[in-house]
Design an enzyme around this catalytic site. Structure first.
Site, mmCIF file in Angstrom:
data_model
loop_
_atom_site.group_PDB
_atom_site.id
_atom_site.type_symbol
_atom_site.label_atom_id
_atom_site.label_comp_id
_atom_site.label_asym_id
_atom_site.label_seq_id
_atom_site.Cartn_x
_atom_site.Cartn_y
_atom_site.Cartn_z
ATOM 1 N N SER A 213 8.112 4.993 10.622
ATOM 2 C CA SER A 213 6.969 5.176 9.721
ATOM 3 C C SER A 213 5.682 4.524 10.203
ATOM 4 O O SER A 213 4.593 4.965 9.840
ATOM 5 C CB SER A 213 7.322 4.663 8.328
ATOM 6 O OG SER A 213 7.721 3.295 8.369
ATOM 7 N N GLU B 277 -4.313 0.284 -3.984
ATOM 8 C CA GLU B 277 -3.582 -0.969 -3.834
ATOM 9 C C GLU B 277 -2.981 -0.949 -2.441
ATOM 10 O O GLU B 277 -2.820 0.118 -1.844
ATOM 11 C CB GLU B 277 -2.468 -1.066 -4.886
ATOM 12 C CG GLU B 277 -1.129 -0.406 -4.505
ATOM 13 C CD GLU B 277 -1.232 1.109 -4.325
ATOM 14 O OE1 GLU B 277 -2.156 1.715 -4.879
ATOM 15 O OE2 GLU B 277 -0.370 1.687 -3.626
ATOM 16 N N LYS C 227 1.063 6.601 6.149
ATOM 17 C CA LYS C 227 0.271 6.491 4.921
ATOM 18 C C LYS C 227 -0.939 7.423 4.911
ATOM 19 O O LYS C 227 -1.362 7.886 3.859
ATOM 20 C CB LYS C 227 -0.196 5.045 4.737
ATOM 21 C CG LYS C 227 0.936 4.030 4.534
ATOM 22 C CD LYS C 227 1.485 4.062 3.130
ATOM 23 C CE LYS C 227 2.628 3.055 2.940
ATOM 24 N NZ LYS C 227 3.274 3.221 1.616
HETATM 25 C C1 LIG Z 1 4.822 1.371 8.242
HETATM 26 C C2 LIG Z 1 5.248 1.402 6.832
HETATM 27 N N1 LIG Z 1 6.444 1.926 6.534
HETATM 28 C C3 LIG Z 1 6.891 1.969 5.265
HETATM 29 C C4 LIG Z 1 6.155 1.450 4.223
HETATM 30 C C5 LIG Z 1 6.749 1.472 2.860
HETATM 31 O O1 LIG Z 1 6.167 2.411 1.995
HETATM 32 P P1 LIG Z 1 6.921 3.739 1.602
HETATM 33 O O2 LIG Z 1 8.266 3.368 1.123
HETATM 34 O O3 LIG Z 1 6.078 4.323 0.524
HETATM 35 O O4 LIG Z 1 6.970 4.609 2.781
HETATM 36 C C6 LIG Z 1 4.892 0.908 4.484
HETATM 37 C C7 LIG Z 1 4.084 0.357 3.403
HETATM 38 O O5 LIG Z 1 3.126 -0.296 3.529
HETATM 39 C C8 LIG Z 1 4.440 0.878 5.832
HETATM 40 O O6 LIG Z 1 3.257 0.351 6.135
#
Ligand SMILES: Cc1ncc(COP(=O)(O)O)c(C=O)c1O
Lengths: 266, 393
Positions: free
Chosen positions: B377, B111, B89
């Site tokens: 992620s 948000e 993020k």
């Molecule tokens: C670690 C992590 N992965 C994925 C997401 C999902 O968001 P996005 O689909 O925008 O990557 C989030 C959202 O809070 C997150 O914290």
């Protein structure tokens, strides 16, 4: 010829025939009770309102403050939907003659089908639509023709931040009225206008637009109503009326009293 | 076919800017300026320097030997969990705070669902000395308590969203309302590839650094820039957009998107948008959306706060309908198991969002020499309580 064409629509007729100090009243369909919608419209007409705006409830009303959000939620809980609303309005024109505008967010309309929606609006005798999250470019490209075919006026919003160029563009692309949002805000009743707001009202008035202006958001009482009317053809009241609806135990008495107090007639 | 945004702000049939007039000036200002700002040398220099020295980029591309052995392919993990603040993020918030500064904004709103975007926003606001307000669903505040406290420590104000399902959708509604009420000095840092144009494109470009790095890192390790698969979880879709970005036009690379199945797609408690949704408009764009027949947005459900959203970004809606991306869904149970498995096999406790991506490995019919990149992620620190409650380890 052209005048006659224009006057077929009750919104145009109203602005042509009536002077100033117009009062448009917003409330949410299906609120407070599921079957209250037509009755409230009738009472508003009797009480002396000039335009009726019926809100189509949506789960995520981002342009609305807490009062109208709550009425949307309640209406959805009561089972209100576009289908139900339109079927409830089917005999509307036997009961009321005021211009009626439906206001709501675009998604439920999209799901209902734009053509079907507009055609049923026309059959019911609806005169205009306010869809705040339908962008102008999209409207012109994909919706205007349909709205026009069914005699529906699309009402655009302008705000203190709307550029002069865009206001002119809006003025060129509508012929009902322009909804002038009184401040940078979501809907909700407030107390009084600031000097900054009055300057904005004056700035817009002096643009001499072709379309009449109604000022909405933050109109809550006689004093804000009459102040707005110094700058525009009329004012729109929403949250304050919703609050009344949620409190009243005698709609007929209290709606009369409310409209009378806003208009300041004794 | 192009998978990037067109000049009208659409990805195929999806996208656009469905916003009330009150938001138009801000969004339009951004639309007119974002590309020239982002592409300026001065911006790129500062952005790249912060990604390197502050975020800790490039993040490693790690070949996970034991996981590879188990699933019979060469599996690489893109370690976004090692970014400062613990998830991808921050790539976006660093970009957007620099954007906000150049637009002359003084205050930031955001948000957040899992709280990762909120923390990443609070972090860059502290770094730049800007005021920060984060909206977060009341339910998410409970299940991601450590992140709430992190935001507060960082000096942000956390405002609970108490409407609707009290999760990410409602936090987004509240942030938009705040922006309507404070239009002139405030920038809204949206946390995923959602929202009105140009947000989806801007956020995707900031996250594109992920696949930019994968390309050269993979080449070093395998001799080829292109893997057979790129796998990512999709909430709004920002980490997936970043991991796919430089592979969109390369049809040899299979793009696997993993949605949160919750208790199962047919259970009524799910956030698998492509399975359950149809075209609709929410939060400023036309996209796939979970909704009733009447067009009321339905409450999604997932064990992971970051995937608990009833829509996906318009870019992903287009990847799905065009067939360019393959969308799978994973239940809470399978995601938790995959999270524990990764912990045991590789010594990495993933965020529960990211764990979803790992749970599809046994569905990909992999060959020995297939190269799979999974976008890891985020890390699981914020989810310890959920892991503990789940308990099966
Ligand atoms: C670690 C992590 N992965 C994925 C997401 C999902 O968001 P996005 O689909 O925008 O990557 C989030 C959202 O809070 C997150 O914290």
């Amino acid at each position: 010829m052209e005048t006659q064409e224009l006057d077929k629509n009750r919104i145009n007729r109203l602005f042509r025939e009536k002077g100033n100090d117009l009062l448009s009243v917003y409330y949410t369909a299906g609120f407070p009770g599921p079957e209250d919608t037509m009755e409230i419209a009738r009472l508003l007409e009797e009480a002396g309102a000039d335009i009726i705006e019926i809100g189509m409830p949506f789960s995520d009303p981002v342009a609305d403050g807490p009062t109208i959000q709550a009425s949307n939620n309640q209406a959805l809980k009561n089972g209100m939907s576009i289908a139900r609303l339109l079927s409830g309005l089917r005999n509307m024109r036997e009961q009321i003659s005021l211009p009626v505008i439906l206001m709501g967010y675009i998604n439920p309309v999209l799901q209902y089908g734009v053509e079907k929606f507009c055609s049923e609006c026309e059959q019911a005798g609806v005169d205009g639509l306010i869809l705040p999250d339908l962008p102008m470019a999209e409207y012109l490209q994909e919706y205007k023709q349909i709205f026009d075919n069914h005699g529906l006026k699309n009402v655009f919003l302008i705000t203190p931040q709307t550029s002069e160029e865009r206001i002119r563009q809006i003025d060129d692309n509508t012929d009902g009225f322009i909804y002038m949002v009184s401040s940078a805000a979501t809907t909700g009743a407030k107390k009084g206008f600031s000097d900054e707001q009055l300057e904005y009202f004056e700035r817009i008035r002096s643009m001499q637009l072709q379309n009449p202006l109604l000022i909405g958001f933050g109109i809550s009482d006689h004093s804000t109503y009459s102040k707005a009317n110094e700058y525009a053809r009329g004012a729109i009241i929403g949250s304050a009326f919703i609050r009344l609806l949620s409190e009243t135990e005698d709609k007929e008495r209290d709606i009369k009293k409310f409209i009378k107090e806003i208009k300041g007639r004794s | 076919m192009s998978y990037l945004v067109d000049e009208k702000g659409y990805y195929g049939a999806f996208g656009g800017a469905y916003i009330p007039e009150m938001l138009y000036p801000n969004v339009e200002e951004l639309r007119q300026n974002y590309l020239s700002i982002m592409e300026s040398e001065e911006f790129q220099e500062e952005f790249r320097q912060l990604l390197r020295d502050y975020v800790g980029r490039p993040t490693p591309l790690f070949e996970a030997q034991r996981l590879s052995e188990k699933y019979g392919a060469r599996i690489f993990l893109k370690r976004e969990d090692l970014c400062h603040t613990g998830a991808h993020k921050v790539n976006n918030t660093v970009g957007q705070i620099l954007m906000a500064q150049r637009l002359g904004k003084k205050k930031i709103i955001a948000e957040t669902g899992a709280g990762q975007h909120g923390v990443a926003t609070a972090t860059v606001c502290a770094l730049m000395g800007m005021e920060c307000i984060v909206y977060m669903g009341e339910i998410d505040m409970e299940r991601q308590r450590p992140n709430v406290e992190r935001m507060k420590i960082l000096g942000a104000q956390v405002v609970p969203a108490t409407s609707g399902s009290k999760t990410l959708k409602d936090a987004t509604n509240e942030a938009m309302r705040h922006w309507i009420n404070n239009p002139s000095d405030t920038h809204y840092i949206i946390g995923s590839v959602v929202g009105p144009h140009p947000y989806p494109d801007m956020v995707a470009r900031f996250q594109a650094v992920i696949s930019e790095e994968i390309r050269w890192q993979l080449e070093k390790q395998t001799g080829s820039q292109a893997p057979d698969y790129v796998v990512a979880c999709v909430g709004g879709g920002s980490n997936a957009a970043g991991a796919y970005y430089h592979y969109l036009e390369d049809p040899e690379v299979k793009l696997i998107a993993v949605e949160a199945g919750g208790l199962g797609v047919d259970s009524g408690k799910s956030a698998a948008t492509t399975r359950l949704g149809r075209s609709g408009v929410l939060h400023g764009s036309k996209t796939l959306l979970m909704q009733t027949e009447d067009g009321q947005v339905t409450e999604p459900y997932s064990i992971s706060a970051g995937l608990d959203y009833p829509g996906i970004g318009p870019m992903h809606a287009h990847l799905f309908t065009s067939g360019r991306g393959e969308f799978l869904d994973v239940t809470d149970e399978d995601a938790m198991k995959a999270g524990i498995e990764l912990s045991r096999l590789e010594g990495i406790i993933p965020a529960i969002e990211s764990a979803h991506a790992f749970a599809v490995l046994d569905r990909l019919s992999l060959e020995r020499d297939d190269v799979v990149v999974i976008n890891l992620s985020g890390r699981g620190d914020k989810d310890l309580e959920t892991y503990i409650k789940w308990g099966k380890y």
